[in-house]
Enzyme design. Structure first.
Site, short mmCIF file in Angstrom:
data_model
loop_
_atom_site.label_atom_id
_atom_site.label_comp_id
_atom_site.label_asym_id
_atom_site.label_seq_id
_atom_site.Cartn_x
_atom_site.Cartn_y
_atom_site.Cartn_z
NE ARG A 232 -3.57 0.09 2.61
CZ ARG A 232 -3.97 -0.53 3.72
NH1 ARG A 232 -3.50 -0.16 4.89
NH2 ARG A 232 -4.84 -1.52 3.66
NE ARG B 231 -8.39 -1.92 15.43
CZ ARG B 231 -8.46 -2.33 14.16
NH1 ARG B 231 -7.61 -1.90 13.27
NH2 ARG B 231 -9.43 -3.17 13.79
CE LYS B 232 -9.29 1.12 9.76
NZ LYS B 232 -9.62 0.46 8.48
N GLY C 29 -16.12 -7.34 1.64
CA GLY C 29 -16.05 -8.78 1.83
C GLY C 29 -16.20 -9.25 3.25
CB CYS D 32 -11.99 -2.26 3.17
SG CYS D 32 -10.93 -2.79 4.53
N GLY D 33 -14.99 -1.53 1.99
CA GLY D 33 -15.81 -1.05 0.87
C GLY D 33 -16.83 -0.01 1.28
#
Length: 581
Positions: free
Chosen positions: A127, A241-242, A499, A504-505
């Site tokens: 990424r 966390r992110k 998914g 993430c989508g």
């Protein structure tokens, strides 16, 4: 012609009240709870340049925190030779020890490398960092050259954070790839795990006649701070966390501020341009939350200092137990919005933070525009062309062709969008006709795709991602195509696929969202399925969608979506449409 100008606005521009519905402001109006003074003790401390969790706070920490404590992930970048040592170890030897297994599965994510253990064992997704989604033809060609040598295992995806992810990478190639990235001005550093993600901005920055402000200088400043100019910013590489950030520059809110941990919302105060701040937006399997106002305004000069203060408050005070409760909004909930704000103020350079401005520049009543197709730029005689990249997936040859088109017809620049599409800017109007006749734009990446394809977004799914429960990209295209064969729609309907519950989508912001799960077919046997979401909104009246139906087998989706299209979006069945004609 230059599209790099920074435009600061005068206070005479139209203002509006908050662009957020009342439901997003609840956390800011809740009664403040008293917080024990001991709770405000920082949980991390600096040791030999790295930030480490103190011994007294290590009880009950999650597995990922233990991995970080056992071995500092950033040492693979900061300490010369350490990565090369790992690369030189045969894969079967790496598997024998937990520490080296954790190296390839967890710690390398700090360098932007994600081992695809489950579906592509021995290969990595890489990424990048691409602030504002702006990239060059040279960068695009280099990435194409990397994935080409991996054959069918190599491809690239445009992500929902205006970014590139390349696939098929093998560990022995990584040091050479890193050198190549640096030569073209790219990095993958700090793009995974408990780090700050790619700073998102307006994809039309600097070229949009109706933009509020050019976001590129700001997203570049943030990116430079986050990675210390690609040298590694150790002060913020051990977050709980992110963490996501965006800078808003358009009335259209292309940047999706309500789902970011920090969103800069343009506003004027006392005649000076700056930003009101929203904080805490996020998705997770157990909870999704919209960002809330911090009751804070900063001038453009303090863009980075306030980001630093917020990150340090989160780093110092965020919990590190249950991974599902470690995003920044959980800390905001615990401290209360005023308590969290106080901790941010403590970490500001002068320990001062102005209250929010009532003069926000985002117009509340604004119909979100479509950037696909041909549109005039603010620069007279130039246009940009938005092209549709089906579910964001490209191959090496596609990337080379996009680079060629950017060089031949534009300024050698491409813009990535959060909807997984690409914009070619700075095209002389005299060249538009020739560009639109190019085979790539006529056959694959259409400027004017079918209506149900326009807003189609899909995460990686289980083709590559170990978290993916179902296949997404191919299925998303097939379902959209079949639905469009059965009904006629009069406007785009945004359909997002993810998914797994990590989202993430971003299914919660879609008109119709599909979240992968295991379901049961008519015989009671397990099969790939989805939870269906409805009602997500983006733009000035943004809000998150709700679950409409759970556990729908994927093979039964088309009739359900057709029914939703007719009942909720005014679609007309093709048979009736033809009969009326």
């Amino acid at each position: 012609m230059s599209s790099l100008s920074v435009r600061f606005l005068s206070p005479s521009l139209p203002s509006s009240t908050s662009a957020w519905p009342s439901s997003t402001r609840l956390a800011a109006t809740q009664a403040e709870r008293p917080v024990e003074l001991s709770r405000l003790e920082p949980r991390v401390e600096e040791r030999e340049g790295y930030w480490v969790l103190k011994e007294k706070f290590r009880e009950g920490i999650n597995v990922q925190e233990k991995v970080k404590l056992q071995k500092e992930p950033m040492k693979f970048f900061m300490e010369e030779g350490l990565l090369q040592e790992l690369v030189n170890v045969p894969p079967e030897e790496l598997e024998k020890a937990k520490v080296t297994k954790d190296d390839i599965d967890v710690r390398l994510k700090w360098l932007g490398l994600f081992h695809r253990r489950k579906y592509q064992y021995g290969r990595f997704m890489m990424r990048l960092k691409l602030p504002n989604g702006v990239t060059t033809s040279a960068q695009t060609r280099y990435l194409a050259s990397v994935i080409r040598k991996y054959g069918k295992e190599g491809c690239a995806d445009v992500t929902t954070r205006q970014n590139w992810q390349i696939r098929g990478v093998v560990l022995p190639d990584v040091p050479e790839i890193f050198k190549g990235l640096a030569e073209v001005g790219l990095t993958s550093l700090q793009s995974g795990m408990d780090n700050v993600r790619n700073p998102v901005g307006n994809p039309l920055a600097g070229i949009d006649p109706l933009e509020i402000v050019d976001t590129r200088p700001y997203t570049n400043l943030l990116s430079q701070y986050i990675t210390a100019n690609s040298c590694g910013n150790l002060a913020i590489t051990n977050l709980p966390r992110k963490w996501n950030v965006c800078v808003v520059g358009s009335h259209d809110l292309f940047e999706h501020p309500h789902i970011n941990d920090l969103a800069y919302m343009p506003a004027i105060k006392d005649g000076q341009f700056g930003f009101n701040l929203l904080v805490g937006g996020f998705f997770s399997p157990k909870r999704c939350a919209e960002a809330v106002p911090l009751d804070a305004w900063v001038s453009a000069v303090h863009l980075v200092p306030v980001c630093k203060a917020i990150l340090e408050a989160y780093r110092d005070l965020g919990t590190r137990g249950n991974r599902q409760k470690t995003r920044m909004m959980w800390l905001i909930d615990e401290l209360g919005i005023e308590g969290f704000r106080s901790e941010v103020v403590k970490r500001m350079p002068q320990q001062e933070l102005e209250t929010a401005s009532p003069q926000e520049l985002i117009q509340k009543q604004w119909e979100r525009r479509d950037y696909l197709g041909v549109h005039p730029q603010k620069q007279e005689g130039f246009s940009f062309v938005g092209v549709h990249i089906p579910v964001g997936r490209v191959q090496a040859d596609d990337m080379d062709e996009l680079a060629r088109l950017a060089d031949t017809y534009g300024s050698g620049e491409l813009r990535l969008t959060v909807e997984q599409n690409i914009i070619i800017p700075n095209i002389e109007n005299s060249k538009l006709e020739a560009l639109l006749k190019e085979p790539l734009l006529k056959n694959r990446f259409l400027p004017e795709p079918p209506l149900l394809m326009k807003g189609l977004v899909a995460c990686t799914g289980n083709q590559f991602c170990g978290q993916g429960i179902i296949e997404t990209k191919v299925r998303a295209l097939k379902v959209a195509e079949e639905v469009e064969r059965q009904v006629a729609v009069t406007r785009p309907v945004r359909m997002h696929w993810t998914g797994c519950p990590n989202s993430c989508g971003q299914v919660q912001v879609a008109d119709i969202g599909f979240m992968g799960c295991m379901a049961r077919d008519e015989n009671g046997k397990p099969c790939e399925g989805v939870d269906v979401f409805l009602g997500g909104r983006i733009g000035s009246d943004s809000h998150l969608g709700d679950v409409y139906k759970k556990g729908v087998p994927c093979k039964d989706l088309v009739p359900l979506v057709v029914d939703i299209m007719v009942k909720k979006f005014g679609a007309v069945p093709r048979e009736r449409e033809e009969g009326e004609d």
